[in-house]
Design a protein around this motif. Structure first.
Motif, short mmCIF file in Angstrom:
data_model
loop_
_atom_site.label_atom_id
_atom_site.label_comp_id
_atom_site.label_asym_id
_atom_site.label_seq_id
_atom_site.Cartn_x
_atom_site.Cartn_y
_atom_site.Cartn_z
N SER A 35 0.93 -1.39 0.07
CA SER A 35 0.05 0.04 -0.13
C SER A 35 0.79 1.30 0.01
CB SER A 35 -1.08 -0.03 1.20
OG SER A 35 -0.06 0.25 2.48
N ASN A 75 -6.39 -0.09 -0.56
CA ASN A 75 -5.19 0.91 0.03
C ASN A 75 -6.22 1.57 1.13
OD1 ASN A 75 -3.26 -0.17 -1.60
ND2 ASN A 75 -3.60 1.53 -2.86
N ILE A 78 -6.78 -0.54 4.14
CA ILE A 78 -5.57 -1.13 5.00
C ILE A 78 -4.85 0.14 5.85
CG2 ILE A 78 -3.17 -2.05 4.72
CD1 ILE A 78 -4.44 -3.89 2.51
N ASP A 79 -4.59 1.15 4.92
CA ASP A 79 -3.95 2.49 5.30
C ASP A 79 -4.86 3.48 6.25
OD1 ASP A 79 -1.77 1.41 4.33
OD2 ASP A 79 -1.55 2.86 2.54
N ARG A 82 -8.53 0.85 8.81
CA ARG A 82 -8.07 -0.31 9.94
C ARG A 82 -7.48 0.42 10.95
NH1 ARG A 82 -4.78 -4.93 7.36
NH2 ARG A 82 -6.66 -5.68 6.98
#
Length: 243
Positions: A35, A75, A78-79, A82
């Motif tokens: 990512s 992306n 995740i970045d 989360r």
């Protein structure tokens, strides 16, 4: 200076199971994709991983991120989502306290009737399916919903995974409605129909005063983003885990 653009450096994108996480990674010529924040791009299932890999395989000589919506959403999950799951869940839940479907026009009668006919069934569905009773009001002044309803809404958003929440965030924020976003996530009606419900006021105005080309173009782009968010949410729930 001309804008720097990343050139394609790989021949083939593929997917592979991740033993530690249980998800699936995307590989470029065998090397894992990361990512923007340098985290491994690990997707929750094979179906989403294949969708992301397909975007990388479809690139030409120059990488074009605008043609990679699944990669961008992954992306973000995740970045951004989360690490801030609780904050994002609360942000989305807040839409339920000022839901688009609960703020009705005072006039004209035709618009009032159209809102009642199209929006009341969605509020009825929310109550029967989830036990959440949102009360519509006339006008634009905010009126808080019951604490019981807000707590149930918060429970729904908090229970979602980062990938689900990423898609759900866009479904709700684009439509302005927690109700419509949830209906899309649960496939109650097609995305196009639910998007049309979010634009009843704009559609009525256009019928009265004519359509604006720029506004129509912007609305089309938002409709496409809404449809993508629905597909991303569906992929996040896919059971197709076979490589």
């Amino acid at each position: 200076m001309s804008e720097w653009k990343a050139k394609r450096f790989w021949k083939e994108a593929s997917i592979a199971p991740e033993s530690e996480s249980g998800g699936f990674g995307v590989l470029l010529d065998g090397r894992p994709v990361r990512s923007p924040a340098k985290a491994l791009l690990v997707l929750p299932n094979a179906a989403m991983a294949r969708a992301v890999a397909a975007e990388w395989n479809a690139q030409g000589d120059v990488l074009d991120p605008t043609t990679m919506p699944y990669t961008r959403s992954a992306n973000a999950a995740i970045d951004k989502v989360r690490p801030q799951h609780e904050e994002v869940a609360a942000l989305i839940a807040a839409y339920g306290d000022s839901d688009l479907l609960c703020y009705r026009a005072e006039a004209p009668d035709e618009l009032v009737a159209r809102q009642e006919a199209e929006w009341d069934p969605m509020l009825d569905w929310l109550k029967s399916r989830h036990g959440i009773a949102l009360v519509p009001v006339t006008g634009v002044i905010h009126k808080a919903q019951s604490m019981d309803s807000i707590e149930k809404i918060q429970g729904i958003t908090r229970s979602m995974t980062a990938f689900e929440l990423t898609g759900f965030h866009d479904l709700v924020s684009l439509s302005g409605s927690f109700v419509l976003g949830l209906a899309a996530a649960e496939r109650v009606r097609p995305a196009q129909e639910l998007w049309a419900l979010s634009r009843i006021d704009e559609t009525w105005q256009a019928e009265q005063w004519g359509r604006d080309a720029d506004a129509e173009k912007a609305a089309m782009l938002r409709a496409q983003a809404f449809a993508h968010a629905m597909r991303f949410f569906e992929l996040a729930n896919s059971d197709a885990d076979a490589a």
